[in-house]
Motif scaffolding. Structure first.
Motif, PDB file in Angstrom:
ATOM      1  N   GLN A   4       0.815  -1.204   0.000  1.00 54.82           N
ATOM      2  CA  GLN A   4       0.000   0.000   0.000  1.00 54.82           C
ATOM      3  C   GLN A   4       0.857   1.266   0.000  1.00 54.82           C
ATOM      4  OE1 GLN A   4      -2.208  -0.979   3.564  1.00 54.82           O
ATOM      5  NE2 GLN A   4      -4.024  -1.567   2.378  1.00 54.82           N
ATOM      6  N   GLY A   5       2.044   1.193   0.530  1.00 57.80           N
ATOM      7  CA  GLY A   5       2.930   2.345   0.521  1.00 57.80           C
ATOM      8  C   GLY A   5       3.548   2.593  -0.836  1.00 57.80           C
TER       9      GLY A   5
ATOM     10  N   ASP B 263      16.254   0.490   0.544  1.00 60.90           N
ATOM     11  CA  ASP B 263      17.698   0.431   0.324  1.00 60.90           C
ATOM     12  C   ASP B 263      18.075   1.073  -1.017  1.00 60.90           C
ATOM     13  OD1 ASP B 263      20.332  -0.205   0.877  1.00 60.90           O
ATOM     14  OD2 ASP B 263      20.193  -2.174  -0.076  1.00 60.90           O
ATOM     15  N   ARG B 264      17.371   0.686  -2.068  1.00 59.56           N
ATOM     16  CA  ARG B 264      17.691   1.186  -3.411  1.00 59.56           C
ATOM     17  C   ARG B 264      16.840   2.392  -3.810  1.00 59.56           C
ATOM     18  NH1 ARG B 264      18.001  -4.610  -6.702  1.00 59.56           N
ATOM     19  NH2 ARG B 264      19.603  -5.574  -5.391  1.00 59.56           N
ATOM     20  N   MET B 265      15.818   2.692  -3.031  1.00 56.71           N
ATOM     21  CA  MET B 265      14.908   3.799  -3.312  1.00 56.71           C
ATOM     22  C   MET B 265      14.287   3.666  -4.707  1.00 56.71           C
ATOM     23  SD  MET B 265      14.453   5.725  -0.760  1.00 56.71           S
ATOM     24  CE  MET B 265      15.096   5.687   0.914  1.00 56.71           C
ATOM     25  N   GLN B 266      13.807   2.471  -5.000  1.00 59.02           N
ATOM     26  CA  GLN B 266      13.092   2.236  -6.244  1.00 59.02           C
ATOM     27  C   GLN B 266      12.263   0.962  -6.108  1.00 59.02           C
ATOM     28  OE1 GLN B 266      16.364   1.813  -9.086  1.00 59.02           O
ATOM     29  NE2 GLN B 266      16.057  -0.405  -9.109  1.00 59.02           N
ATOM     30  N   PHE B 267      11.265   0.823  -6.975  1.00 60.24           N
ATOM     31  CA  PHE B 267      10.448  -0.395  -6.994  1.00 60.24           C
ATOM     32  C   PHE B 267       9.874  -0.577  -8.394  1.00 60.24           C
ATOM     33  CE2 PHE B 267       7.678   3.063  -5.666  1.00 60.24           C
ATOM     34  CZ  PHE B 267       6.543   2.891  -6.449  1.00 60.24           C
TER      35      PHE B 267
ATOM     36  N   ARG C  34      -1.368   5.422  -6.518  1.00 61.58           N
ATOM     37  CA  ARG C  34      -0.062   5.662  -5.921  1.00 61.58           C
ATOM     38  C   ARG C  34      -0.130   5.608  -4.396  1.00 61.58           C
ATOM     39  NH1 ARG C  34       3.154  10.539  -8.937  1.00 61.58           N
ATOM     40  NH2 ARG C  34       3.141   9.696 -11.078  1.00 61.58           N
ATOM     41  N   GLY C  35       0.957   5.097  -3.798  1.00 58.88           N
ATOM     42  CA  GLY C  35       1.094   5.086  -2.348  1.00 58.88           C
ATOM     43  C   GLY C  35       1.977   6.242  -1.875  1.00 58.88           C
ATOM     44  N   LYS C  36       2.186   6.288  -0.571  1.00 60.56           N
ATOM     45  CA  LYS C  36       2.960   7.383   0.020  1.00 60.56           C
ATOM     46  C   LYS C  36       4.405   7.405  -0.482  1.00 60.56           C
ATOM     47  CE  LYS C  36      -0.245   8.934   2.903  1.00 60.56           C
ATOM     48  NZ  LYS C  36      -0.777  10.316   2.868  1.00 60.56           N
ATOM     49  N   LEU C  37       5.020   6.237  -0.610  1.00 58.28           N
ATOM     50  CA  LEU C  37       6.408   6.198  -1.060  1.00 58.28           C
ATOM     51  C   LEU C  37       6.533   6.623  -2.519  1.00 58.28           C
ATOM     52  CD1 LEU C  37       7.813   2.979   0.673  1.00 58.28           C
ATOM     53  CD2 LEU C  37       8.119   5.372   1.327  1.00 58.28           C
TER      54      LEU C  37
END
Length: 286
Positions: A68-69, A134-138, A98-101
């Motif tokens: 959800q984030g 860690d990588r700041m991506q998804f 979109r989530g918060k992150l």
């Protein structure tokens, strides 16, 4: 960019200042633990203000999932629209929420991200965010796109230590434990929030507060530690007393509350409403 420092409204220890600035410099998530009411959540607001960054808040509940984030795919809405013949169903991106992150990653300037009370969620929650933090991506599987942070956010994670967090998650964080304030620090906190409070009244309230914390067998995280319970004006309203035009009225209320709280803790649940402050003073030799 200026560093984080203690402010007039938020009294931070030197260790906390160092921890925050180190986490920002090292670009690692800051994991903050401590008793309820020690200022973990407010810390994120103060850090955002100090750095001049917007704040993105993600408050975790027991039912919150890590996905959800990041984002959610609204398949139900797409099915409904397809039945109604809506042309937008042809583009699946219209149903990606979109989530918060994601919002923080896609922002045009650095953000402060608060993941509040992570220990409330399922044990797999922190594990599911390992690579993302860690990588700041998804990766978005439905649209086959990779979402990477345009500006690496400052991530602050709070925990009340209700459950242990995975070792792999802890290794990726900069950790700091906020100790409960000692007497001098608490006096500074009270003075910051209630600058006009009479010194004798503040001293008596703190005497009661720390006396209660030292009672053997008390709850580990007592409910009166939080800001609202420590707010004397809140208790005055709850007791149906007028806001004091006289200090004596509020002082008597504090003395009454002291007797009631100590009686509850010692198992004496009956509270004598005829308690008289003057009688109590004469007994104590004041």
């Amino acid at each position: 960019m200026t560093g984080f420092r203690s402010t007039e409204r938020y009294i931070a220890s030197r260790d906390l200042e160092v921890a925050v600035n180190a986490a920002v410099a090292l670009q690692r998530p800051l994991l903050v633990k401590g008793e309820p009411g020690t200022g973990k959540t407010v810390l994120a607001h103060e850090v955002a203000a100090a750095l001049g960054y917007p704040l993105v808040e993600w408050h975790v509940k027991s039912t919150t999932k890590a996905q959800q984030g990041l984002y959610e795919y609204d398949a139900v809405s797409r099915l409904r629209d397809s039945q109604l013949g809506d042309p937008k169903v042809a583009d699946i991106a219209n149903y990606i929420v979109r989530g918060k992150l994601w919002d923080a990653f896609d922002a045009d300037r650095p953000q402060v991200v608060l993941i509040d009370e992570i220990d409330k969620a399922d044990i797999e929650f922190p594990n599911d965010l390992l690579l993302e933090l860690d990588r700041m991506q998804f990766f978005v599987y439905e649209t086959r796109q990779t979402v990477a942070a345009r500006h690496r956010p400052v991530v602050i994670i709070t925990s009340n230590n209700e459950k242990e967090l995975p070792d792999a998650f802890l290794r990726r964080c900069f950790f700091h434990y906020i100790r409960f304030p000692d007497r001098p620090t608490m006096e500074r906190i009270v003075d910051a929030h209630y600058p006009g409070l009479q010194s004798d009244l503040a001293r008596e309230a703190l005497n009661v507060f720390f006396q209660v914390r030292e009672v053997p067998g008390r709850l580990a995280n007592p409910v009166w530690v939080d800001d609202e319970s420590f707010d004397l004006t809140y208790h005055v309203r709850q007791a149906a007393l007028p806001r004091p035009g006289t200090d004596e009225q509020l002082e008597e209320f504090v003395a009454r509350r002291r007797q009631k709280r100590l009686a509850e803790l010692m198992g004496k649940l009956e509270w004598d409403p005829s308690f008289d402050l003057k009688t109590e003073r004469s007994r104590s030799g004041k």
